[in-house]
Design an enzyme around this catalytic site. Structure first.
Site, PDB file in Angstrom:
ATOM      1  N   ASN A  97      45.863  49.639  51.069  1.00  0.00           N
ATOM      2  CA  ASN A  97      47.463  50.052  51.046  1.00  0.00           C
ATOM      3  C   ASN A  97      47.517  49.607  50.072  1.00  0.00           C
ATOM      4  O   ASN A  97      48.510  49.974  50.238  1.00  0.00           O
ATOM      5  CB  ASN A  97      47.317  48.414  52.055  1.00  0.00           C
ATOM      6  CG  ASN A  97      46.849  46.829  50.783  1.00  0.00           C
ATOM      7  OD1 ASN A  97      46.246  47.158  50.742  1.00  0.00           O
ATOM      8  ND2 ASN A  97      47.755  46.425  51.172  1.00  0.00           N
ATOM      9  N   THR A  98      47.439  49.979  48.629  1.00  0.00           N
ATOM     10  CA  THR A  98      48.269  50.108  47.147  1.00  0.00           C
ATOM     11  C   THR A  98      47.037  50.968  46.248  1.00  0.00           C
ATOM     12  O   THR A  98      45.444  51.463  46.875  1.00  0.00           O
ATOM     13  CB  THR A  98      48.693  49.041  46.969  1.00  0.00           C
ATOM     14  OG1 THR A  98      48.754  49.259  45.709  1.00  0.00           O
ATOM     15  CG2 THR A  98      46.610  48.261  46.259  1.00  0.00           C
ATOM     16  N   GLY A  99      47.467  51.364  44.893  1.00  0.00           N
ATOM     17  CA  GLY A  99      46.556  52.038  44.238  1.00  0.00           C
ATOM     18  C   GLY A  99      45.801  52.973  43.992  1.00  0.00           C
ATOM     19  O   GLY A  99      46.286  53.830  45.775  1.00  0.00           O
ATOM     20  N   SER A 126      34.096  49.114  37.137  1.00  0.00           N
ATOM     21  CA  SER A 126      34.732  49.464  36.118  1.00  0.00           C
ATOM     22  C   SER A 126      33.925  48.996  34.760  1.00  0.00           C
ATOM     23  O   SER A 126      32.633  48.636  34.264  1.00  0.00           O
ATOM     24  CB  SER A 126      35.580  48.186  36.193  1.00  0.00           C
ATOM     25  OG  SER A 126      36.841  47.605  34.414  1.00  0.00           O
ATOM     26  N   TYR A 130      35.885  38.583  36.561  1.00  0.00           N
ATOM     27  CA  TYR A 130      35.664  39.464  35.948  1.00  0.00           C
ATOM     28  C   TYR A 130      35.335  40.787  36.059  1.00  0.00           C
ATOM     29  O   TYR A 130      34.197  41.729  36.908  1.00  0.00           O
ATOM     30  CB  TYR A 130      36.801  40.231  35.761  1.00  0.00           C
ATOM     31  CG  TYR A 130      37.622  41.826  36.343  1.00  0.00           C
ATOM     32  CD1 TYR A 130      37.761  42.014  37.644  1.00  0.00           C
ATOM     33  CD2 TYR A 130      37.964  43.309  35.265  1.00  0.00           C
ATOM     34  CE1 TYR A 130      38.509  43.365  37.856  1.00  0.00           C
ATOM     35  CE2 TYR A 130      38.218  43.565  35.611  1.00  0.00           C
ATOM     36  CZ  TYR A 130      38.113  44.731  36.875  1.00  0.00           C
ATOM     37  OH  TYR A 130      38.498  45.521  37.213  1.00  0.00           O
TER      38      TYR A 130
END
Length: 298
Positions: free
Chosen positions: A29-31, A156, A181
């Site tokens: 829904n984003t990015g 990442s 993270y």
């Protein structure tokens, strides 16, 4: 060095079509998740946007339909911080979808304050790793039946800044949000590697990737000095559409058909950290994930 070389490579593009293919994208829904959905919808795929917030999800679905010109887009509820929600989502997919050709494990939380998932996992390892591990496990038979198929997990470059703390995977003894993270992103790389071995000969291939430093909602938990650094580097960062390119590349690039388990950046194979190639730790993480999620996955 690789990053500098890649700056001078011509941008990757492909006219590959995805008619008759079904795609699930988490955090769509984003990015970059939303941009990935738009691109793959344009290629003719059926898109299932798996979103935690259905209100935002439905709004994003409208955007995906408008931008892609494809009506073949669904939005379904999925909260990766809750194994009950993951099981309900997977049950619905297994019941309603005859095939699943591409799974994009894209959703993620980044450097958030300490919190726990519904199942008691530290939030970052819980959503970024355990949630996607369980989801992939529950969908794997459908994915195998749909081969050739691909499983893409968004990691990442931060994976190289930490190691997996098998003694305290949930950061209960001490919590450093940056370390937690990068541990979760390293888990993504190791999961992709372990999964590739288990899927040899099935026609299902796996990929992990670094999307680039992307300006997205994930930045919302950064502190003031971190935000200041991001402002300085922002001319060199990517927008969400550019950030989605490596996910799209891993989903459609024909030359990757026989590749599996690798790590990619800037629409090309890249080097992950030494820890990202440690098969002993990868196996221990796999066993621990199965144990903590109470499942068997040989």
């Amino acid at each position: 060095m690789q990053g500098i070389r890649n700056l001078f490579r011509s941008a990757w593009s492909s006219a590959e079509r995805l008619e008759d293919k079904t795609v699930v994208i988490t955090g769509a829904n984003t990015g970059i998740g939303k941009e990935t959905a738009i691109d793959l919808a344009k290629r003719g795929a059926k898109i299932i946007m798996a979103c935690r917030d259905m209100e935002r999800g439905e709004a994003a679905k409208k955007e995906v339909i408008e931008s892609s010109g494809s009506e073949n887009v669904l939005c379904m509820k999925l909260d990766l911080a809750d194994s009950k929600s993951i099981r309900e989502f997977a049950e619905a997919i297994n019941k309603d979808e005859p095939k699943l050709n591409i799974l994009v494990n894209n959703a993620g939380v980044m450097v958030c304050p300490y919190g726990k998932t519904e199942d008691g996992f530290e939030m970052q390892i819980g959503v970024n790793h355990f949630g996607h591990f369980l989801l992939t496990h529950l969908l794997i038979d459908l994915i195998k039946r749909s081969a050739p198929a691909r499983i893409i997990t968004v990691s990442s470059m931060a994976h190289s800044w930490s190691s997996i703390n098998l003694e305290d995977i949930n950061s209960e003894k001490s919590y450093d949000k940056n370390r937690a993270y990068s541990q979760s992103k390293l888990a993504n790389v190791l999961f992709t590697r372990s999964l590739a071995k288990r899927l040899e000969g099935t026609g299902v291939t796996t990929y992990s990737l670094h999307p680039g430093v992307v300006q997205t909602d994930l930045w919302r938990h950064l502190n003031a000095p971190q935000r200041a650094i991001m402002k300085i580097v922002s001319p060199f960062t990517k927008n969400s559409s550019q950030g989605a390119q490596t996910s799209i590349y891993c989903a459609v690039e024909p030359s990757l058909d026989k590749e599996s388990g690798g790590y990619y950046s800037d629409c090309a194979p890249a080097n992950c950290s030494a820890a990202g190639k440690d098969d002993v730790v990868a196996q221990k993480l796999w066993d621990m994930s199965c144990q903590m999620l109470s499942l068997t996955w040989e």
